[in-house]
Design a protein around this motif. Structure first.
Motif, PDB file in Angstrom:
ATOM      1  N   PRO A 169       3.892  14.444  -8.196  1.00  0.00           N
ATOM      2  CA  PRO A 169       2.637  14.640  -8.115  1.00  0.00           C
ATOM      3  C   PRO A 169       1.963  15.667  -9.243  1.00  0.00           C
ATOM      4  CG  PRO A 169       3.745  16.281  -6.434  1.00  0.00           C
ATOM      5  CD  PRO A 169       4.562  15.253  -7.101  1.00  0.00           C
ATOM      6  N   VAL A 170       0.844  15.311  -9.608  1.00  0.00           N
ATOM      7  CA  VAL A 170       0.274  16.112 -10.799  1.00  0.00           C
ATOM      8  C   VAL A 170      -0.925  16.841 -10.232  1.00  0.00           C
ATOM      9  CG1 VAL A 170      -0.974  15.622 -12.955  1.00  0.00           C
ATOM     10  CG2 VAL A 170       0.955  14.171 -12.307  1.00  0.00           C
ATOM     11  N   ALA A 171      -0.829  18.076 -10.886  1.00  0.00           N
ATOM     12  CA  ALA A 171      -1.852  19.140 -10.779  1.00  0.00           C
ATOM     13  C   ALA A 171      -2.718  19.192 -11.827  1.00  0.00           C
ATOM     14  CB  ALA A 171      -1.307  20.307 -10.072  1.00  0.00           C
ATOM     15  N   PHE A 223       0.796  -1.341  -0.136  1.00  0.00           N
ATOM     16  CA  PHE A 223       0.023  -0.043  -0.027  1.00  0.00           C
ATOM     17  C   PHE A 223       0.794   1.267  -0.098  1.00  0.00           C
ATOM     18  CE2 PHE A 223      -1.855  -3.300   2.672  1.00  0.00           C
ATOM     19  CZ  PHE A 223      -3.013  -3.768   2.009  1.00  0.00           C
ATOM     20  N   ARG A 224       2.026   1.232  -0.550  1.00  0.00           N
ATOM     21  CA  ARG A 224       3.046   2.446  -0.411  1.00  0.00           C
ATOM     22  C   ARG A 224       2.693   3.306  -1.535  1.00  0.00           C
ATOM     23  NH1 ARG A 224       9.176   1.222  -0.714  1.00  0.00           N
ATOM     24  NH2 ARG A 224       8.705   0.309  -2.875  1.00  0.00           N
ATOM     25  N   SER A 225       2.657   4.538  -1.098  1.00  0.00           N
ATOM     26  CA  SER A 225       2.386   5.587  -1.989  1.00  0.00           C
ATOM     27  C   SER A 225       3.660   6.090  -2.820  1.00  0.00           C
ATOM     28  CB  SER A 225       2.104   6.872  -1.342  1.00  0.00           C
ATOM     29  OG  SER A 225       3.167   7.355  -0.189  1.00  0.00           O
ATOM     30  N   LYS A 226       3.488   7.010  -3.741  1.00  0.00           N
ATOM     31  CA  LYS A 226       4.533   7.319  -4.612  1.00  0.00           C
ATOM     32  C   LYS A 226       5.720   8.131  -3.853  1.00  0.00           C
ATOM     33  CE  LYS A 226       1.734   7.577  -8.655  1.00  0.00           C
ATOM     34  NZ  LYS A 226       1.091   8.257  -9.791  1.00  0.00           N
ATOM     35  N   ARG A 227       6.866   8.189  -4.554  1.00  0.00           N
ATOM     36  CA  ARG A 227       8.018   8.770  -3.869  1.00  0.00           C
ATOM     37  C   ARG A 227       8.020  10.121  -4.592  1.00  0.00           C
ATOM     38  NH1 ARG A 227      12.085   4.276  -6.028  1.00  0.00           N
ATOM     39  NH2 ARG A 227      10.312   4.079  -7.536  1.00  0.00           N
ATOM     40  N   PHE A 228       7.206  11.107  -3.963  1.00  0.00           N
ATOM     41  CA  PHE A 228       6.674  12.152  -4.791  1.00  0.00           C
ATOM     42  C   PHE A 228       7.673  13.228  -4.809  1.00  0.00           C
ATOM     43  CE2 PHE A 228       2.805  10.943  -2.528  1.00  0.00           C
ATOM     44  CZ  PHE A 228       1.649  10.659  -3.813  1.00  0.00           C
ATOM     45  N   THR A 229       8.777  13.229  -3.967  1.00  0.00           N
ATOM     46  CA  THR A 229       9.687  14.177  -4.080  1.00  0.00           C
ATOM     47  C   THR A 229      11.222  13.989  -4.692  1.00  0.00           C
ATOM     48  OG1 THR A 229      10.336  13.827  -1.772  1.00  0.00           O
ATOM     49  CG2 THR A 229       8.522  15.326  -2.214  1.00  0.00           C
ATOM     50  N   THR A 230      11.237  12.498  -4.996  1.00  0.00           N
ATOM     51  CA  THR A 230      12.565  12.022  -5.364  1.00  0.00           C
ATOM     52  C   THR A 230      12.726  11.290  -6.503  1.00  0.00           C
ATOM     53  OG1 THR A 230      12.260  10.032  -3.868  1.00  0.00           O
ATOM     54  CG2 THR A 230      13.616  12.003  -2.979  1.00  0.00           C
TER      55      THR A 230
END
Length: 427
Positions: A422-424, A409-416
């Motif tokens: 992340p997509v806006a 259930f791991r989230s994405k590595r948004f900053t590395t």
């Protein structure tokens, strides 16, 4: 010359793992959230909403799965890459505001506030909280007191009490006494289970009664460290700031497997992978290791299965940060202690006798290996930094091992990771 009165602040991130996840996923706000340990086994972080459900820290997730399902809670695997990078951003935000800082843990930092006007301290703490929240999205609590131990207690109160608005300042003796009275003795920084048991047998249940305990009794049973804690509770500062990171005594990499390992070949892959990780940590800190240790352990929770634990250490010919050399010694040690017929749940690498990489004592009877290793290790680290972690690795580490720790259930590595930013989207 007039001595400056000590004053410390502890900046503590609130529910840090959960807060990191909420920064990038607003749907997690205001709902129960739990973050799980390696292999998604136990709860290691909880949102306030999850705590309100009675979910304890460290409980196996299967034991609370029904509660989580009924409440609509969100379950997440640990994302240590994200948490480590967010920690760095929080610490840099704090450092930009106040330079005298000691990073204590991944989510805590002490500040030395000596010389600040007492009337300005509370406003400063509130402004610091706002800066960290605005720059990183992470909420923090700030405890302020004359000693580090009291600042820890103040920070805990700032978290628990809504009327504190994230800041609690122990400004005088009355504030200190009231805070100690509402703090259980086991919540005092440095009081472990053994000391807790001893103190409660003698009627010491709160931090206030501990502060008033006889010095001779504390020193006899808890030593100098225990007596130092008592002095800190009395407002006498005994723990100085460590603004420069203390030299590490060791580097360890150990993880539980996604499934038990029974054969030597798979164990070699795991130990090789952990050794490579440890070597990268060495090079980042410009250190070299003089001793390498390998350990193996079965699952102690499965008492019906045969149990085995062993560890072997070997001294390197000369201190090294060369992955290839460390791998040779790690695999040699592994083959000495590996036993067939056991279901191994965990393995690890420990590097000790660390020294600055350019100060190691070479071997008189062999040519220096570092001259050849440095360009290779630099190239290895640069390629992995550019192409992604593990893009280039030693063959013995395996290509896609099935024993790897589970993070379902791991989230994405948004900053590395460029591929997981992340997509806006505009609506």
């Amino acid at each position: 010359m007039r001595r400056k009165i000590s004053l410390f602040a502890l900046v503590d991130c609130n529910n840090f793992y959960v807060s990191c996840e909420r920064v990038f996923d607003p749907s997690l706000l205001f709902c129960p959230v739990v973050v799980l340990s390696n292999n998604d086994g136990c709860v290691v972080a909880r949102s306030p909403e999850a705590k309100a459900l009675g979910i304890g820290m460290g409980v196996p997730v299967f034991s609370v799965r029904d509660i989580l399902k009924r409440s609509g809670a969100r379950i997440l695997s640990s994302n240590y890459t994200l948490y480590g990078d967010m920690s760095r951003r929080v610490m840099e935000s704090i450092l930009s505001v106040w330079p005298r800082m000691e990073v204590y843990s991944i989510d805590e930092a002490f500040l030395d506030l000596r010389g600040m006007n007492a009337d300005d301290v509370h406003d400063f703490a509130g402004s610091l909280r706002e800066t960290v929240r605005r720059w990183t999205g992470i909420p923090v609590s700030v405890g302020i007191a004359p000693t580090k131990t009291l600042a820890k207690i103040a920070s805990g109160i700032a978290k628990r009490r809504a009327d504190c608005e994230g800041v609690h300042y122990l400004r005088n003796e009355k504030d200190i006494e009231e805070s100690l009275a509402q703090t259980a003795v086991e919540k005092v920084w440095g009081i472990g289970p053994a000391h807790e048991k001893y103190l409660k047998k003698r009627g010491i249940f709160s931090a206030l009664t501990l502060a008033g305990a006889p010095d001779a009794m504390i020193r006899k049973q808890m030593g100098v460290v225990g007596l130092r804690t008592v002095f800190e509770l009395r407002g006498v500062s005994c723990l100085p700031m460590e603004e420069i990171e203390a030299r590490r005594k060791g580097i360890a990499v150990s993880k539980s497997f996604g499934r038990p390992i029974l054969c030597l070949e798979e164990m070699e892959e795991a130990v090789a992978a952990y050794t490579s990780m440890a070597a990268v940590k060495l090079r980042r800190r410009q250190l070299a290791a003089g001793v390498l240790s390998v350990f193996l352990i079965t699952d102690r929770m499965k008492k019906e299965k045969p149990q085995y634990y062993n560890m072997v250490s070997c001294e390197l010919p000369e201190p090294s940060d060369d992955t290839g050399q460390l791998l040779r010694h790690a695999l040699w040690g592994l083959r000495r202690i590996f036993r067939r017929g056991f279901e191994f749940q965990k393995a690890g690498i420990l590097l000790t006798q660390l020294s600055p990489v350019d100060c190691g004592q070479g071997c008189l009877f062999s040519p220096p290996a570092r001259a050849k290793a440095v360009p290779l290790m630099c190239a290895l680290d640069q390629l992995n930094a550019t192409l992604g972690k593990g893009a280039l690795r030693y063959a013995v580490e395996g290509s896609n091992p099935s024993w790897k720790t589970r993070f379902a259930f791991r989230s994405k590595r948004f900053t590395t990771n460029w591929n997981e930013l992340p997509v806006a989207a505009a609506r």
